[in-house]
Design an enzyme around this catalytic site. Sequence first.
Site, PDB file in Angstrom:
ATOM      1  N   LEU A 141       3.774 -12.839  -7.755  1.00 55.17           N
ATOM      2  CA  LEU A 141       3.928 -13.161  -6.336  1.00 55.17           C
ATOM      3  C   LEU A 141       3.426 -12.012  -5.463  1.00 55.17           C
ATOM      4  O   LEU A 141       4.198 -11.388  -4.730  1.00 55.17           O
ATOM      5  CB  LEU A 141       5.408 -13.443  -6.015  1.00 55.17           C
ATOM      6  CG  LEU A 141       6.105 -14.511  -6.842  1.00 55.17           C
ATOM      7  CD1 LEU A 141       7.574 -14.596  -6.485  1.00 55.17           C
ATOM      8  CD2 LEU A 141       5.428 -15.855  -6.652  1.00 55.17           C
ATOM      9  N   PRO A 142       2.135 -11.713  -5.527  1.00 52.17           N
ATOM     10  CA  PRO A 142       1.622 -10.647  -4.667  1.00 52.17           C
ATOM     11  C   PRO A 142       1.775 -11.039  -3.201  1.00 52.17           C
ATOM     12  O   PRO A 142       1.683 -12.221  -2.855  1.00 52.17           O
ATOM     13  CB  PRO A 142       0.154 -10.532  -5.071  1.00 52.17           C
ATOM     14  CG  PRO A 142      -0.180 -11.830  -5.698  1.00 52.17           C
ATOM     15  CD  PRO A 142       1.082 -12.358  -6.295  1.00 52.17           C
ATOM     16  N   HIS A 143       2.054 -10.054  -2.361  1.00 52.91           N
ATOM     17  CA  HIS A 143       2.245 -10.352  -0.942  1.00 52.91           C
ATOM     18  C   HIS A 143       1.902  -9.140  -0.095  1.00 52.91           C
ATOM     19  O   HIS A 143       1.921  -8.006  -0.583  1.00 52.91           O
ATOM     20  CB  HIS A 143       3.680 -10.811  -0.659  1.00 52.91           C
ATOM     21  CG  HIS A 143       4.722  -9.871  -1.171  1.00 52.91           C
ATOM     22  ND1 HIS A 143       5.129  -9.858  -2.489  1.00 52.91           N
ATOM     23  CD2 HIS A 143       5.422  -8.899  -0.562  1.00 52.91           C
ATOM     24  CE1 HIS A 143       6.052  -8.934  -2.653  1.00 52.91           C
ATOM     25  NE2 HIS A 143       6.246  -8.320  -1.507  1.00 52.91           N
ATOM     26  N   ALA A 144       1.574  -9.406   1.158  1.00 52.75           N
ATOM     27  CA  ALA A 144       1.222  -8.330   2.080  1.00 52.75           C
ATOM     28  C   ALA A 144       1.484  -8.769   3.508  1.00 52.75           C
ATOM     29  O   ALA A 144       1.411  -9.957   3.825  1.00 52.75           O
ATOM     30  CB  ALA A 144      -0.257  -7.972   1.917  1.00 52.75           C
TER      31      ALA A 144
END
Length: 154
Positions: free
Chosen positions: A64-67
Amino acid sequence: MNLTEILKPEAIKVIASASSKKRLLHDIGELAQSAYGYDSASLVAALMERESLGPTGVGNGVALPHARMEQVTDMTAAFILLDQPVNFDSVDRQPVDIVMALFAPESAGVEHLKALALVSRTLRSADLCKKLRANHDASTLYALLTSDQNTQAA
């Protein structure tokens, strides 16, 4: 909040393989640029910066990559299914093949946390992940991801 509010059908893609975690993050950036008009390079840089704080591979083949980014005005998501899993430095040390990336405005606080909780809860379902892995059609994947009404955040 539910996934239909943050995930567009155009932001779903099946990829045969990615040579590395970094290449996968570039694929996510390109998908988000195509679906939402974000600058791919800025997005990849933000995702990589977040990954440097700790990996977002949550286990069971899911990441769950997020930015948070200035150019993002609304909470959005992109989904990639990989035919061949890639090492993502996950907590369980297993490679990932299901990736849901989240992009939030820099000012997003609770909204960002709600979206992360929603996606985490959705992809924690072993049954859903099994169905996702068995389908390689983007529209079918979108239907599977958005059909469960129990995946609403508070």
